[in-house]
Design a protein around this motif. Structure first.
Motif, PDB file in Angstrom:
ATOM      1  N   ASP A   1       0.841  -1.200   0.000  1.00  0.00           N
ATOM      2  CA  ASP A   1       0.000   0.000   0.000  1.00  0.00           C
ATOM      3  C   ASP A   1       0.873   1.246   0.000  1.00  0.00           C
ATOM      4  O   ASP A   1       0.412   2.328  -0.376  1.00  0.00           O
ATOM      5  N   LEU A   2       2.134   1.072   0.437  1.00  0.00           N
ATOM      6  CA  LEU A   2       3.057   2.200   0.517  1.00  0.00           C
ATOM      7  C   LEU A   2       4.493   1.687   0.435  1.00  0.00           C
ATOM      8  O   LEU A   2       4.852   0.721   1.110  1.00  0.00           O
ATOM      9  N   VAL A   3       5.289   2.347  -0.410  1.00  0.00           N
ATOM     10  CA  VAL A   3       6.723   2.071  -0.501  1.00  0.00           C
ATOM     11  C   VAL A   3       7.450   3.309   0.013  1.00  0.00           C
ATOM     12  O   VAL A   3       7.161   4.430  -0.418  1.00  0.00           O
ATOM     13  N   LEU A   4       8.400   3.089   0.927  1.00  0.00           N
ATOM     14  CA  LEU A   4       9.159   4.199   1.494  1.00  0.00           C
ATOM     15  C   LEU A   4      10.554   4.220   0.879  1.00  0.00           C
ATOM     16  O   LEU A   4      11.358   3.320   1.115  1.00  0.00           O
ATOM     17  N   ALA A   5      10.838   5.249   0.084  1.00  0.00           N
ATOM     18  CA  ALA A   5      12.142   5.429  -0.548  1.00  0.00           C
ATOM     19  C   ALA A   5      12.819   6.644   0.076  1.00  0.00           C
ATOM     20  O   ALA A   5      12.250   7.335   0.921  1.00  0.00           O
ATOM     21  N   SER A   6      14.075   6.917  -0.334  1.00  0.00           N
ATOM     22  CA  SER A   6      14.771   8.077   0.209  1.00  0.00           C
ATOM     23  C   SER A   6      15.804   8.585  -0.776  1.00  0.00           C
ATOM     24  O   SER A   6      16.678   7.841  -1.218  1.00  0.00           O
ATOM     25  N   LEU A   7      15.707   9.864  -1.093  1.00  0.00           N
ATOM     26  CA  LEU A   7      16.655  10.482  -2.018  1.00  0.00           C
ATOM     27  C   LEU A   7      17.923  10.959  -1.319  1.00  0.00           C
ATOM     28  O   LEU A   7      18.746  11.626  -1.922  1.00  0.00           O
ATOM     29  N   THR A   8      18.086  10.609  -0.041  1.00  0.00           N
ATOM     30  CA  THR A   8      19.353  10.903   0.634  1.00  0.00           C
ATOM     31  C   THR A   8      20.439   9.931   0.200  1.00  0.00           C
ATOM     32  O   THR A   8      21.622  10.192   0.424  1.00  0.00           O
ATOM     33  N   VAL A   9      20.055   8.829  -0.412  1.00  0.00           N
ATOM     34  CA  VAL A   9      21.023   7.845  -0.911  1.00  0.00           C
ATOM     35  C   VAL A   9      21.366   8.222  -2.348  1.00  0.00           C
ATOM     36  O   VAL A   9      20.513   8.136  -3.236  1.00  0.00           O
ATOM     37  N   PRO A  10      22.603   8.679  -2.608  1.00  0.00           N
ATOM     38  CA  PRO A  10      22.956   9.068  -3.987  1.00  0.00           C
ATOM     39  C   PRO A  10      22.737   7.915  -4.957  1.00  0.00           C
ATOM     40  O   PRO A  10      23.180   6.790  -4.726  1.00  0.00           O
ATOM     41  N   GLY A  11      22.003   8.175  -6.023  1.00  0.00           N
ATOM     42  CA  GLY A  11      21.701   7.145  -7.004  1.00  0.00           C
ATOM     43  C   GLY A  11      20.322   6.523  -6.829  1.00  0.00           C
ATOM     44  O   GLY A  11      19.814   5.843  -7.727  1.00  0.00           O
ATOM     45  N   HIS A  12      19.695   6.767  -5.666  1.00  0.00           N
ATOM     46  CA  HIS A  12      18.394   6.155  -5.411  1.00  0.00           C
ATOM     47  C   HIS A  12      17.295   6.778  -6.275  1.00  0.00           C
ATOM     48  O   HIS A  12      16.211   6.206  -6.404  1.00  0.00           O
ATOM     49  N   GLU A  13      17.605   7.931  -6.885  1.00  0.00           N
ATOM     50  CA  GLU A  13      16.598   8.547  -7.752  1.00  0.00           C
ATOM     51  C   GLU A  13      16.234   7.629  -8.920  1.00  0.00           C
ATOM     52  O   GLU A  13      15.113   7.678  -9.434  1.00  0.00           O
ATOM     53  N   ARG A  14      17.170   6.773  -9.327  1.00  0.00           N
ATOM     54  CA  ARG A  14      16.860   5.813 -10.405  1.00  0.00           C
ATOM     55  C   ARG A  14      15.828   4.789  -9.938  1.00  0.00           C
ATOM     56  O   ARG A  14      14.993   4.335 -10.731  1.00  0.00           O
ATOM     57  N   ILE A  15      15.890   4.424  -8.667  1.00  0.00           N
ATOM     58  CA  ILE A  15      14.897   3.500  -8.107  1.00  0.00           C
ATOM     59  C   ILE A  15      13.536   4.174  -8.059  1.00  0.00           C
ATOM     60  O   ILE A  15      12.506   3.568  -8.386  1.00  0.00           O
ATOM     61  N   VAL A  16      13.529   5.452  -7.671  1.00  0.00           N
ATOM     62  CA  VAL A  16      12.274   6.201  -7.611  1.00  0.00           C
ATOM     63  C   VAL A  16      11.629   6.271  -8.994  1.00  0.00           C
ATOM     64  O   VAL A  16      10.405   6.110  -9.134  1.00  0.00           O
ATOM     65  N   GLU A  17      12.439   6.478 -10.028  1.00  0.00           N
ATOM     66  CA  GLU A  17      11.905   6.509 -11.395  1.00  0.00           C
ATOM     67  C   GLU A  17      11.274   5.172 -11.761  1.00  0.00           C
ATOM     68  O   GLU A  17      10.216   5.130 -12.411  1.00  0.00           O
ATOM     69  N   ARG A  18      11.881   4.088 -11.335  1.00  0.00           N
ATOM     70  CA  ARG A  18      11.325   2.759 -11.625  1.00  0.00           C
ATOM     71  C   ARG A  18      10.043   2.512 -10.839  1.00  0.00           C
ATOM     72  O   ARG A  18       9.115   1.866 -11.333  1.00  0.00           O
ATOM     73  N   LEU A  19       9.964   3.029  -9.626  1.00  0.00           N
ATOM     74  CA  LEU A  19       8.720   2.920  -8.850  1.00  0.00           C
ATOM     75  C   LEU A  19       7.598   3.666  -9.552  1.00  0.00           C
ATOM     76  O   LEU A  19       6.452   3.189  -9.608  1.00  0.00           O
ATOM     77  N   GLU A  20       7.922   4.834 -10.099  1.00  0.00           N
ATOM     78  CA  GLU A  20       6.919   5.617 -10.835  1.00  0.00           C
ATOM     79  C   GLU A  20       6.426   4.863 -12.053  1.00  0.00           C
ATOM     80  O   GLU A  20       5.216   4.822 -12.324  1.00  0.00           O
ATOM     81  N   ARG A  21       7.372   4.284 -12.809  1.00  0.00           N
ATOM     82  CA  ARG A  21       6.981   3.544 -14.012  1.00  0.00           C
ATOM     83  C   ARG A  21       6.119   2.336 -13.664  1.00  0.00           C
ATOM     84  O   ARG A  21       5.214   1.962 -14.424  1.00  0.00           O
ATOM     85  N   ALA A  22       6.403   1.728 -12.503  1.00  0.00           N
ATOM     86  CA  ALA A  22       5.628   0.560 -12.072  1.00  0.00           C
ATOM     87  C   ALA A  22       4.302   0.954 -11.435  1.00  0.00           C
ATOM     88  O   ALA A  22       3.492   0.086 -11.076  1.00  0.00           O
ATOM     89  N   LYS A  23       4.085   2.281 -11.300  1.00  0.00           N
ATOM     90  CA  LYS A  23       2.854   2.815 -10.714  1.00  0.00           C
ATOM     91  C   LYS A  23       2.626   2.304  -9.286  1.00  0.00           C
ATOM     92  O   LYS A  23       1.493   2.015  -8.876  1.00  0.00           O
ATOM     93  N   LEU A  24       3.710   2.198  -8.545  1.00  0.00           N
ATOM     94  CA  LEU A  24       3.619   1.782  -7.148  1.00  0.00           C
ATOM     95  C   LEU A  24       3.442   3.011  -6.263  1.00  0.00           C
ATOM     96  O   LEU A  24       4.032   4.068  -6.522  1.00  0.00           O
TER      97      LEU A  24
END
Length: 260
Positions: free
Chosen positions: A60-83
């Motif tokens: 129901d919720l995924v918790l990510a963090s942009l404090t980790v350099p490079g994690h923005e690529r994971i966030v983009e993949r979460l967006e594409r997966a519509k999570l």
């Protein structure tokens, strides 16, 4: 509520909020509290999250963090997966409080979030003792040893050091972190060096790596053997255990003061 946490800091925030029961998956690096994370499915390291595996956990919720350099690529993949996700990006202690409050609201733990924040404030907002005529000891924190990467002003570490009575030598630079050269290290000539290497177990921290750098041998901190391993979990994870980092800084600053 089904929650997947992709970083250690968010896992620890969920735990502090008393909502560990909502966690259905965590990243490979989440290691605290052991009794919680040891029973959960792993979805990969923070920079190589298996988003398909996350999706299979039906969060129901995924918790990510942009404090980790490079994690923005994971966030983009979460967006594409519509999570459904939230990506925190704190740069100050106040931001960390806001993140605790934000996650608390999402997990139905608003009242508990304020309790957690108050407990953190007791350490993180406490006024530092007067540094006196000698000023505040300069404490250089190493996020990584080669190249040496240190925090700048846009890091909660600067405020933690100030509260502890010390100073971050790069507090005047509007960066989260950056590499420094040997010449810069000599110019800074810190009173103490803190090893907090990201992603490295504390047992594998090696102060001798700092001592072996030819250009660093004349630094005050090296000559006076003020090289301190502090778990990255207490400094690099913007969550409730930052209080342990401030306590560690206070001890280091006190030792520097005695030797000045």
């Amino acid at each position: 509520m089904r929650v997947v946490s992709l970083t250690c800091s968010n896992t620890e925030i969920v735990w502090a909020l008393g909502r560990s029961d909502t966690l259905v998956g965590v990243d490979d690096h989440s290691d605290f509290p052991v009794d919680v994370v040891s029973r959960l499915p792993r979805v990969g390291p923070d920079l190589d999250i298996d988003v398909e595996k996350v999706a299979r956990l039906s969060p129901d919720l995924v918790l990510a963090s942009l404090t980790v350099p490079g994690h923005e690529r994971i966030v983009e993949r979460l967006e594409r997966a519509k999570l459904p996700f939230v990506a925190t990006e704190p740069v100050s202690v106040a931001d960390v409080y806001d993140d605790v409050r934000r996650v608390g609201a999402l997990l139905g733990a608003t009242a508990r979030a304020e309790v957690v924040i108050d407990d953190m404030r007791a350490e993180l907002d406490a006024p530092a003792e007067d540094a006196g005529a000698r000023g505040r000891p300069a404490v250089l924190v190493e996020w990584w040893p080669k190249p040496v990467i240190v925090p700048g002003k846009l890091s909660w570490v600067s405020q933690m050091l100030a509260v502890a009575g010390g100073s971050n030598p790069l507090d005047g630079e509007l960066v989260k972190s950056r590499p420094i050269t040997d010449d810069e290290a000599r110019a800074i000539n810190p009173d103490a060096i803190v090893i907090a290497w990201c992603g490295v177990p504390t047992a594998k921290y090696r102060p001798e790596i700092v001592r072996r750098r030819p250009a660093w041998r004349s630094l005050r901190a090296v000559e006076e053997n003020r090289i301190y391993p502090v778990p990255e979990a207490y400094l690099g994870r913007p969550g409730p255990r930052l209080v342990e980092g401030v306590r560690a800084f206070r001890k280091i600053v006190a030792e520097c003061a005695r030797g000045r």
